[in-house]
Enzyme design. Structure first.
Site, PDB file in Angstrom:
ATOM      1  N   ARG A  74       0.818  -1.231   0.000  1.00 37.53           N
ATOM      2  CA  ARG A  74       0.000   0.000   0.000  1.00 37.53           C
ATOM      3  C   ARG A  74       0.841   1.266   0.000  1.00 37.53           C
ATOM      4  NH1 ARG A  74      -2.874  -3.322   3.545  1.00 37.53           N
ATOM      5  NH2 ARG A  74      -4.762  -4.112   2.553  1.00 37.53           N
TER       6      ARG A  74
ATOM      7  N   LYS B 270       3.348  11.821 -10.458  1.00 35.37           N
ATOM      8  CA  LYS B 270       2.439  11.008 -11.286  1.00 35.37           C
ATOM      9  C   LYS B 270       3.163   9.725 -11.637  1.00 35.37           C
ATOM     10  CE  LYS B 270      -0.603  14.223 -13.658  1.00 35.37           C
ATOM     11  NZ  LYS B 270      -0.981  14.773 -14.978  1.00 35.37           N
TER      12      LYS B 270
ATOM     13  N   GLU C  38       9.298  19.086 -23.977  1.00 39.73           N
ATOM     14  CA  GLU C  38       8.685  19.450 -22.684  1.00 39.73           C
ATOM     15  C   GLU C  38       9.265  20.776 -22.175  1.00 39.73           C
ATOM     16  OE1 GLU C  38       6.117  17.832 -21.504  1.00 39.73           O
ATOM     17  OE2 GLU C  38       6.286  15.713 -22.061  1.00 39.73           O
TER      18      GLU C  38
ATOM     19  N   LYS D 157       7.740  23.345 -13.109  1.00 38.41           N
ATOM     20  CA  LYS D 157       6.895  22.202 -12.761  1.00 38.41           C
ATOM     21  C   LYS D 157       6.562  22.224 -11.267  1.00 38.41           C
ATOM     22  CE  LYS D 157       5.470  17.682 -13.397  1.00 38.41           C
ATOM     23  NZ  LYS D 157       5.472  16.489 -14.173  1.00 38.41           N
TER      24      LYS D 157
ATOM     25  N   GLU E  75      -4.018  17.518  -9.527  1.00 38.99           N
ATOM     26  CA  GLU E  75      -4.631  17.933 -10.802  1.00 38.99           C
ATOM     27  C   GLU E  75      -6.139  18.174 -10.713  1.00 38.99           C
ATOM     28  OE1 GLU E  75      -2.832  16.239 -14.334  1.00 38.99           O
ATOM     29  OE2 GLU E  75      -4.702  16.527 -15.418  1.00 38.99           O
TER      30      GLU E  75
ATOM     31  N   ARG F 192      -2.853  22.252 -12.648  1.00 43.58           N
ATOM     32  CA  ARG F 192      -1.875  21.249 -13.103  1.00 43.58           C
ATOM     33  C   ARG F 192      -2.210  20.756 -14.510  1.00 43.58           C
ATOM     34  NH1 ARG F 192       1.279  16.430  -9.857  1.00 43.58           N
ATOM     35  NH2 ARG F 192       2.353  15.650 -11.695  1.00 43.58           N
TER      36      ARG F 192
ATOM     37  N   ASN G 186      -0.500  19.659 -19.333  1.00 40.95           N
ATOM     38  CA  ASN G 186      -0.864  18.733 -20.410  1.00 40.95           C
ATOM     39  C   ASN G 186      -0.940  19.427 -21.772  1.00 40.95           C
ATOM     40  OD1 ASN G 186      -1.080  16.491 -18.719  1.00 40.95           O
ATOM     41  ND2 ASN G 186      -3.132  17.123 -18.077  1.00 40.95           N
TER      42      ASN G 186
ATOM     43  N   HIS H 280      -0.455  17.564 -24.923  1.00 44.69           N
ATOM     44  CA  HIS H 280      -0.508  16.144 -24.593  1.00 44.69           C
ATOM     45  C   HIS H 280      -1.804  15.466 -25.047  1.00 44.69           C
ATOM     46  CE1 HIS H 280       2.992  17.166 -22.301  1.00 44.69           C
ATOM     47  NE2 HIS H 280       3.102  15.962 -21.763  1.00 44.69           N
TER      48      HIS H 280
ATOM     49  N   HIS I 180      -1.215  12.238 -26.878  1.00 38.37           N
ATOM     50  CA  HIS I 180      -1.625  10.900 -26.418  1.00 38.37           C
ATOM     51  C   HIS I 180      -2.409  10.169 -27.514  1.00 38.37           C
ATOM     52  CE1 HIS I 180      -1.263  11.861 -21.825  1.00 38.37           C
ATOM     53  NE2 HIS I 180      -0.122  11.747 -22.428  1.00 38.37           N
TER      54      HIS I 180
ATOM     55  N   HIS J 240       7.384   9.914 -26.829  1.00 37.81           N
ATOM     56  CA  HIS J 240       6.399  10.749 -26.133  1.00 37.81           C
ATOM     57  C   HIS J 240       6.605  12.243 -26.467  1.00 37.81           C
ATOM     58  CE1 HIS J 240       3.733  12.168 -22.974  1.00 37.81           C
ATOM     59  NE2 HIS J 240       4.713  12.931 -22.522  1.00 37.81           N
TER      60      HIS J 240
HETATM   61  P1  NAD Z   1      12.153   6.302 -21.870  1.00 39.53           P
HETATM   62  O1  NAD Z   1      12.076   6.111 -20.443  1.00 39.53           O
HETATM   63  O2  NAD Z   1      11.556   5.286 -22.766  1.00 39.53           O
HETATM   64  O3  NAD Z   1      13.682   6.500 -22.258  1.00 39.53           O
HETATM   65  C1  NAD Z   1      14.013   6.688 -23.590  1.00 39.53           C
HETATM   66  C2  NAD Z   1      15.103   5.730 -24.082  1.00 39.53           C
HETATM   67  O4  NAD Z   1      16.354   6.202 -23.647  1.00 39.53           O
HETATM   68  C3  NAD Z   1      14.967   4.297 -23.581  1.00 39.53           C
HETATM   69  O5  NAD Z   1      15.323   3.428 -24.623  1.00 39.53           O
HETATM   70  C4  NAD Z   1      16.014   4.220 -22.491  1.00 39.53           C
HETATM   71  O6  NAD Z   1      16.504   2.934 -22.350  1.00 39.53           O
HETATM   72  C5  NAD Z   1      17.080   5.162 -22.998  1.00 39.53           C
HETATM   73  N1  NAD Z   1      17.867   5.832 -21.988  1.00 39.53           N
HETATM   74  C6  NAD Z   1      17.432   6.440 -20.861  1.00 39.53           C
HETATM   75  N2  NAD Z   1      18.418   7.098 -20.277  1.00 39.53           N
HETATM   76  C7  NAD Z   1      19.533   6.893 -21.023  1.00 39.53           C
HETATM   77  C8  NAD Z   1      20.875   7.327 -20.929  1.00 39.53           C
HETATM   78  N3  NAD Z   1      21.264   8.185 -19.994  1.00 39.53           N
HETATM   79  N4  NAD Z   1      21.750   6.888 -21.846  1.00 39.53           N
HETATM   80  C9  NAD Z   1      21.350   6.064 -22.841  1.00 39.53           C
HETATM   81  N5  NAD Z   1      20.079   5.653 -23.016  1.00 39.53           N
HETATM   82  C10 NAD Z   1      19.188   6.063 -22.102  1.00 39.53           C
HETATM   83  O7  NAD Z   1      11.496   7.697 -22.326  1.00 39.53           O
HETATM   84  P2  NAD Z   1      11.359   9.135 -21.635  1.00 39.53           P
HETATM   85  O8  NAD Z   1      11.221  10.079 -22.755  1.00 39.53           O
HETATM   86  O9  NAD Z   1      12.375   9.353 -20.614  1.00 39.53           O
HETATM   87  O10 NAD Z   1       9.968   9.037 -20.865  1.00 39.53           O
HETATM   88  C11 NAD Z   1       8.749   8.910 -21.529  1.00 39.53           C
HETATM   89  C12 NAD Z   1       7.724   8.406 -20.563  1.00 39.53           C
HETATM   90  O11 NAD Z   1       7.577   9.335 -19.496  1.00 39.53           O
HETATM   91  C13 NAD Z   1       6.365   8.219 -21.156  1.00 39.53           C
HETATM   92  O12 NAD Z   1       5.853   6.981 -20.777  1.00 39.53           O
HETATM   93  C14 NAD Z   1       5.534   9.326 -20.547  1.00 39.53           C
HETATM   94  O13 NAD Z   1       4.187   8.980 -20.419  1.00 39.53           O
HETATM   95  C15 NAD Z   1       6.187   9.493 -19.232  1.00 39.53           C
HETATM   96  N6  NAD Z   1       5.985  10.817 -18.646  1.00 39.53           N
HETATM   97  C16 NAD Z   1       5.562  10.863 -17.359  1.00 39.53           C
HETATM   98  C17 NAD Z   1       5.369  12.078 -16.749  1.00 39.53           C
HETATM   99  C18 NAD Z   1       4.958  12.142 -15.311  1.00 39.53           C
HETATM  100  O14 NAD Z   1       4.644  13.226 -14.822  1.00 39.53           O
HETATM  101  N7  NAD Z   1       4.969  11.039 -14.616  1.00 39.53           N
HETATM  102  C19 NAD Z   1       5.608  13.267 -17.453  1.00 39.53           C
HETATM  103  C20 NAD Z   1       6.061  13.177 -18.763  1.00 39.53           C
HETATM  104  C21 NAD Z   1       6.254  11.935 -19.357  1.00 39.53           C
HETATM  105  N1  GLY Z   2       3.338  15.758 -17.147  1.00 34.87           N
HETATM  106  C1  GLY Z   2       2.102  16.255 -16.630  1.00 34.87           C
HETATM  107  C2  GLY Z   2       2.031  16.303 -15.152  1.00 34.87           C
HETATM  108  O1  GLY Z   2       2.954  15.953 -14.465  1.00 34.87           O
HETATM  109  O2  GLY Z   2       1.025  16.706 -14.623  1.00 34.87           O
END
Ligand code: NAD
Ligand code: GLY
Length: 380
Positions: free
Chosen positions: A137, A159, A201, A245, A255, A259, A263, A266, A270, A283
């Site tokens: 939990r 998130k 972003e 942020k 949100e 917040r 988006n 987005h 999406h 993304h």
């Molecule tokens: P990702 O995590 O898929 O990483 C991108 C690629 O880079 C992967 O292949 C990874 O293995 C590689 N990689 C990562 N760090 C590396 C490094 N230092 N050196 C070499 N390779 C490396 O993609 P991302 O763009 O980091 O994240 C996208 C995700 O984040 C999406 O799922 C999106 O929905 C999510 N997201 C979440 C929030 C949130 O608030 N939680 C906000 C924005 C995006």
């Molecule tokens: N990336 C959108 C949020 O964190 O709310």
């Protein structure tokens, strides 16, 4: 010679801190160079006791260059850690991957006061965070983001979650990290395409609320190459983005209001990710196209100037990001929009731009307008 080495060492140890001042879950985002390997000391500063069990979740691209010294730093500080390497990529962001993390949590005997650390990009961060939110939990977790996108956005704000076959991030929880540790040097191994995706972003923060940041990006010659940008510029961009942020998350953690402005771009982003199959567009790339699309929607509604829209597009192109709307079936787009989390009481909601540095949330978008928009975007 020895003296200059000493100077370099001092400079590299400088850490900038941005605070996320949430009433119940305050934490720090620490940004610097070569700080990945001081993770053990950072945990001690957080009063995490020696002997604490830690599960580090990573993927092969990140674990290969960084995990050995990372784990060593944890062991040196007296922590009992285990590394779980899972395949990354958006298509892995599923409940099956969460089961893998839960299984490892069981095998490593994680308890209430144990810790999960996400060492990777946004996919690893979202999944490890969600596993931490749901194991027993909710146990503490720490974000160590290694992509630009995760540094400026995904790692901050709590998130967490995974995708459902019918939509992105539909399964999730708010679970704030105890610490976000950003080591800018990890960007050296990040592929250029991924670096550009993160820049989407950053540009978003400029459009939604920081015209100063937007202008700084306009003045910066290159936005797609880590080495050409240079350490100081990247540091400033990351700090400004994290502050932007943190400011919004502090005002609206769950949100219920502003917040949603994060988006921007987005909603269409999406849809693109969902309809083209997770993984085709990164993304950040989908968000880039989404920002151009929603900008055009705002122009059509007479709410935004063509001049500001083209400033936005220029910046996205400078970051080597895609801006052209892909060919998608219109009915599928509408269906996907209706299934998106941003639908409220049956109405489509969009974050629309008004000026560089000013956006607002609108529920006044009709399906007819989306159809017209897509015809227009396909012709651009
Ligand atoms: P990702 O995590 O898929 O990483 C991108 C690629 O880079 C992967 O292949 C990874 O293995 C590689 N990689 C990562 N760090 C590396 C490094 N230092 N050196 C070499 N390779 C490396 O993609 P991302 O763009 O980091 O994240 C996208 C995700 O984040 C999406 O799922 C999106 O929905 C999510 N997201 C979440 C929030 C949130 O608030 N939680 C906000 C924005 C995006
Ligand atoms: N990336 C959108 C949020 O964190 O709310």
């Amino acid at each position: 010679m020895v003296f200059s080495k000493f100077i370099i060492y001092i400079v590299k140890q400088e850490i900038c801190t941005v605070k996320v001042n949430l009433a119940n879950n305050p934490y720090e985002v620490r940004v610097g160079s070569h700080i990945l390997y001081s993770i053990g000391e950072e945990l001690r500063k957080l009063q995490i006791k020696a002997g604490t069990r830690i599960l580090v979740v990573s993927n092969p691209d990140v674990a290969t260059p960084y995990s050995e010294i990372f784990i060593k730093s944890l062991s040196n500080a007296g922590y009992i850690s285990k590394l779980l390497v899972i395949n990354a990529g958006e298509e892995q962001k599923t409940t099956q991957s969460i089961s893998l993390i839960h299984n490892a949590s069981y095998e490593h005997q994680l308890e209430r006061n144990s810790l999960i650390i996400a060492l990777g990009g946004g996919v690893i961060g979202d999944m490890a965070g969600f596993a931490a939110a749901t194991w027993l939990r909710g146990i503490p977790f720490i974000q160590v983001p290694t992509t630009l996108l995760a540094m400026v956005d995904a790692s901050v704000g709590g998130k967490t979650g995974v995708n459902h076959p019918n939509g992105k991030n539909l399964i999730g929880a708010f679970h704030q990290p105890k610490l976000v540790l950003i080591d800018i040097d990890t960007l050296k191994t990040l592929p250029r395409r991924e670096f550009s995706a993160g820049m989407a972003e950053v540009i978003k923060y400029g459009v939604i609320g920081d015209s100063g940041l937007f202008q700084k990006l306009e003045e910066t010659k290159n936005l797609s190459d880590f080495e050409l940008l240079g350490y100081e510029t990247i540091l400033e961009i990351i700090k400004k983005s994290v502050k932007a942020k943190a400011y919004i998350v502090e005002k609206d953690e769950k949100e219920n209001g502003i917040r949603a402005l994060l988006n921007y771009g987005h909603t269409f982003g999406h849809v693109i990710e969902n309809l083209t199959g997770y993984g085709k567009w990164l993304h950040g790339e989908a968000v880039s196209i989404g920002m151009v699309a929603v900008g055009q929607l705002s122009i059509e509604k007479g709410l935004w100037s063509k001049q500001d829209a083209s400033r936005q597009k220029e910046l996205l192109l400078k970051a080597d990001l895609p801006v052209k709307w892909p060919k998608l079936d219109h009915d599928s787009v509408i269906r996907s929009l209706q299934g998106d989390k941003k639908v409220k009481e049956g109405k489509l909601r969009f974050v629309l731009p008004k000026a560089i540095g000013e956006v607002f949330l609108s529920s006044k978008v009709e399906i007819r307008e989306i159809n017209n928009l897509m015809n227009k975007l396909e012709g651009i």
